[in-house]
Design a protein around this motif. Sequence first.
Motif, mmCIF file in Angstrom:
data_model
loop_
_atom_site.group_PDB
_atom_site.id
_atom_site.type_symbol
_atom_site.label_atom_id
_atom_site.label_comp_id
_atom_site.label_asym_id
_atom_site.label_seq_id
_atom_site.Cartn_x
_atom_site.Cartn_y
_atom_site.Cartn_z
ATOM 1 N N VAL A 170 0.844 -1.197 0.000
ATOM 2 C CA VAL A 170 0.000 0.000 0.000
ATOM 3 C C VAL A 170 0.882 1.251 0.000
ATOM 4 O O VAL A 170 0.633 2.214 -0.728
ATOM 5 C CB VAL A 170 -0.949 0.002 1.222
ATOM 6 C CG1 VAL A 170 -1.853 1.221 1.199
ATOM 7 C CG2 VAL A 170 -1.791 -1.261 1.235
ATOM 8 N N GLU A 200 4.023 1.336 -1.065
ATOM 9 C CA GLU A 200 4.725 1.380 -2.357
ATOM 10 C C GLU A 200 3.829 1.957 -3.444
ATOM 11 O O GLU A 200 4.262 2.774 -4.259
ATOM 12 C CB GLU A 200 5.166 -0.036 -2.762
ATOM 13 C CG GLU A 200 6.430 -0.480 -2.079
ATOM 14 C CD GLU A 200 6.734 -1.941 -2.354
ATOM 15 O OE1 GLU A 200 6.093 -2.526 -3.247
ATOM 16 O OE2 GLU A 200 7.603 -2.492 -1.659
ATOM 17 N N SER A 201 2.567 1.516 -3.464
ATOM 18 C CA SER A 201 1.630 2.038 -4.466
ATOM 19 C C SER A 201 1.534 3.549 -4.349
ATOM 20 O O SER A 201 1.512 4.260 -5.357
ATOM 21 C CB SER A 201 0.225 1.471 -4.272
ATOM 22 O OG SER A 201 0.238 0.101 -4.442
ATOM 23 N N ARG A 244 3.748 5.622 -3.179
ATOM 24 C CA ARG A 244 4.973 6.271 -3.680
ATOM 25 C C ARG A 244 4.987 6.289 -5.206
ATOM 26 O O ARG A 244 5.293 7.303 -5.831
ATOM 27 C CB ARG A 244 6.209 5.507 -3.193
ATOM 28 C CG ARG A 244 6.524 5.779 -1.763
ATOM 29 C CD ARG A 244 7.856 5.184 -1.332
ATOM 30 N NE ARG A 244 7.905 5.241 0.105
ATOM 31 C CZ ARG A 244 7.666 4.216 0.904
ATOM 32 N NH1 ARG A 244 7.431 3.029 0.404
ATOM 33 N NH2 ARG A 244 7.685 4.365 2.209
ATOM 34 N N VAL A 245 4.645 5.122 -5.780
ATOM 35 C CA VAL A 245 4.688 5.033 -7.241
ATOM 36 C C VAL A 245 3.699 6.017 -7.856
ATOM 37 O O VAL A 245 3.952 6.584 -8.918
ATOM 38 C CB VAL A 245 4.400 3.587 -7.712
ATOM 39 C CG1 VAL A 245 4.310 3.516 -9.230
ATOM 40 C CG2 VAL A 245 5.473 2.642 -7.201
ATOM 41 N N MET A 246 2.563 6.264 -7.174
ATOM 42 C CA MET A 246 1.613 7.207 -7.772
ATOM 43 C C MET A 246 1.978 8.662 -7.455
ATOM 44 O O MET A 246 1.217 9.569 -7.752
ATOM 45 C CB MET A 246 0.175 6.875 -7.388
ATOM 46 C CG MET A 246 -0.189 7.080 -5.951
ATOM 47 S SD MET A 246 -1.772 6.270 -5.610
ATOM 48 C CE MET A 246 -2.239 7.101 -4.096
ATOM 49 N N GLY A 247 3.163 8.864 -6.892
ATOM 50 C CA GLY A 247 3.721 10.210 -6.833
ATOM 51 C C GLY A 247 3.674 10.890 -5.480
ATOM 52 O O GLY A 247 4.101 12.033 -5.353
ATOM 53 N N LEU A 248 3.162 10.224 -4.459
ATOM 54 C CA LEU A 248 3.081 10.876 -3.152
ATOM 55 C C LEU A 248 4.474 10.984 -2.527
ATOM 56 O O LEU A 248 5.248 10.033 -2.569
ATOM 57 C CB LEU A 248 2.160 10.089 -2.206
ATOM 58 C CG LEU A 248 0.682 10.497 -2.211
ATOM 59 C CD1 LEU A 248 0.080 10.348 -3.593
ATOM 60 C CD2 LEU A 248 -0.101 9.661 -1.211
ATOM 61 N N SER A 249 4.772 12.149 -1.955
ATOM 62 C CA SER A 249 6.054 12.342 -1.280
ATOM 63 C C SER A 249 6.099 11.455 -0.026
ATOM 64 O O SER A 249 5.062 10.984 0.449
ATOM 65 C CB SER A 249 6.200 13.806 -0.869
ATOM 66 O OG SER A 249 5.198 14.120 0.089
ATOM 67 N N GLU A 250 7.318 11.285 0.522
ATOM 68 C CA GLU A 250 7.452 10.447 1.728
ATOM 69 C C GLU A 250 6.595 11.003 2.864
ATOM 70 O O GLU A 250 5.967 10.250 3.615
ATOM 71 C CB GLU A 250 8.917 10.359 2.165
ATOM 72 C CG GLU A 250 9.779 9.487 1.282
ATOM 73 C CD GLU A 250 9.302 8.037 1.205
ATOM 74 O OE1 GLU A 250 8.833 7.493 2.219
ATOM 75 O OE2 GLU A 250 9.374 7.454 0.108
ATOM 76 N N LYS A 265 3.843 12.700 2.573
ATOM 77 C CA LYS A 265 2.427 12.452 2.318
ATOM 78 C C LYS A 265 2.097 10.964 2.479
ATOM 79 O O LYS A 265 1.007 10.621 2.931
ATOM 80 C CB LYS A 265 2.045 12.937 0.914
ATOM 81 C CG LYS A 265 0.569 13.198 0.793
ATOM 82 C CD LYS A 265 0.226 14.136 -0.343
ATOM 83 C CE LYS A 265 -1.260 14.444 -0.301
ATOM 84 N NZ LYS A 265 -1.701 15.233 -1.447
ATOM 85 N N VAL A 286 -0.860 10.168 4.835
ATOM 86 C CA VAL A 286 -2.096 9.666 4.227
ATOM 87 C C VAL A 286 -2.225 8.145 4.354
ATOM 88 O O VAL A 286 -3.323 7.606 4.402
ATOM 89 C CB VAL A 286 -2.148 10.075 2.729
ATOM 90 C CG1 VAL A 286 -3.338 9.480 2.029
ATOM 91 C CG2 VAL A 286 -2.159 11.576 2.592
ATOM 92 N N VAL A 287 -1.069 7.463 4.383
ATOM 93 C CA VAL A 287 -1.110 5.994 4.371
ATOM 94 C C VAL A 287 -0.701 5.407 5.727
ATOM 95 O O VAL A 287 -1.508 4.779 6.418
ATOM 96 C CB VAL A 287 -0.192 5.429 3.253
ATOM 97 C CG1 VAL A 287 -0.277 3.907 3.218
ATOM 98 C CG2 VAL A 287 -0.562 6.020 1.901
ATOM 99 N N PRO A 299 -2.548 6.766 9.283
ATOM 100 C CA PRO A 299 -3.948 6.331 9.460
ATOM 101 C C PRO A 299 -4.079 4.809 9.609
ATOM 102 O O PRO A 299 -4.885 4.335 10.409
ATOM 103 C CB PRO A 299 -4.630 6.798 8.165
ATOM 104 C CG PRO A 299 -3.787 7.896 7.653
ATOM 105 C CD PRO A 299 -2.385 7.573 8.054
#
Lengths: 217, 219
Positions: B118, B120-121, B123-129, B131, B135-136, B139
């Motif tokens: 989750v 990794e996904s 990060r790959v979709m562009g979220l900064s560390e 975020k 966000v991940v 929570p």
Amino acid sequence: MNVLRVDVRVEVPGFGVDATFSASNGVTVLSGPSGSGKSLTLAAIAGTLRPVRGVIHLDDVVFADVDSRIHVRSQDRRLGVVYQHAALLDHRSPLDNVALAVRDGEAALRRSSAMELLARVGAGSLADAKTRSLSGGERQRIALARAMAGSPRLLLLDEPFSSLDSASRAELRALLKELVAEHRLIALVVTHDQADVDALADRVVVYEPGRTVSASE
Amino acid sequence: MNDWFPLWLSLRVSVIATACAGVLGVALAYLLAKWRSRWAAVVEAIFTLPIVLPPTVLGYYLLTLLGTRSVLGGAWLSTFGSPLVFTESGAVVAATVSALPFVIRAARAAMSNVDARVEESARVMGLSEWKVARVVTLPLAARGIGAGVALGFARALGDFGATVMVAGNIPGQTQTLPVAVYDAVQAGDDATARTGSLVLGAIAVVVLVFVTQVFARRR
């Protein structure tokens, strides 16, 4: 025509794989038995694993070059990924899941782009559903919309349909083919399901344990 | 029990200490969960020391570290014009240090259990560390973090040894409820000792039930 070139060795404790192939617009299926290194190759392309040898580049953009010590972060590769079990954020709505992956624009614009994508994958009515309660097929539709949200040139899909029933599988295979054609994408699909190969593949890269052995149109 | 000051002081100190331990503990737990180095184990062991050290020894370390003749204590004195030790602030520091390992251990375990795919996904979709963490990871680890913070609060509220060493036992100023209970027993004041013990016991039970029902429940 975009071209992805992969020539790497990737290792994890106790196992390594040598992968050499190229892929252009359309669906390239990485096929072979479980444990042959297909998913490791995908992880190296995604940037979540560093290769120990070789290069990966998409057209003239270098993702990884071990000799030159280049390793572009996953965030900067502009890819979309879909895993077997959609790695969605269950505490966020489907719309939020997709909107988070839209890279550009104000929040309202990102949400409207996400809404369009959800509608495109046939999940518009699920925008505000409870993510945790979605079926496997619905989750993969959301995951596909999310993978498209960053306007990628390359989609990586690891056993994306293997946990679905046959009807959902057929629908999602058709949807994937449409999206790849519409957006002129390169899609790499890891599978060991021959039906996926038959339905999706524009070309096939065959793995044996630890290496790629052939690539064919 | 006629004087309720120790209870209010204990609650005030515990709430502030829990907030400090929560922020510090979650940040440290995140670094420890993501830091792939053998040194991570050493750092975690150091921050876990307050669980295994005798509280008086922990208090002695803090007293040495924060006393007016130490670098930190001297800096505090010159900045705020009063010493850190033998004050309410000293009690907060002692309670924070006592609570910290409970937050770190629970939060680190919860963060390590977050599905790496989750993250990794994301990060790959562009979220900064940052975020990805916001966000991940946080929570998804919220229940474990909540349980750690609640246990940290209970520990901060019940701290005796470190608090009495660092903040002393000054009635009306630094005398927390556990210290007041000790004082009452020494003075033969059974009523005060009994009331204080019952209050502390009741709060501890409420916190533990809360942790079990709210945070440790299966999803």
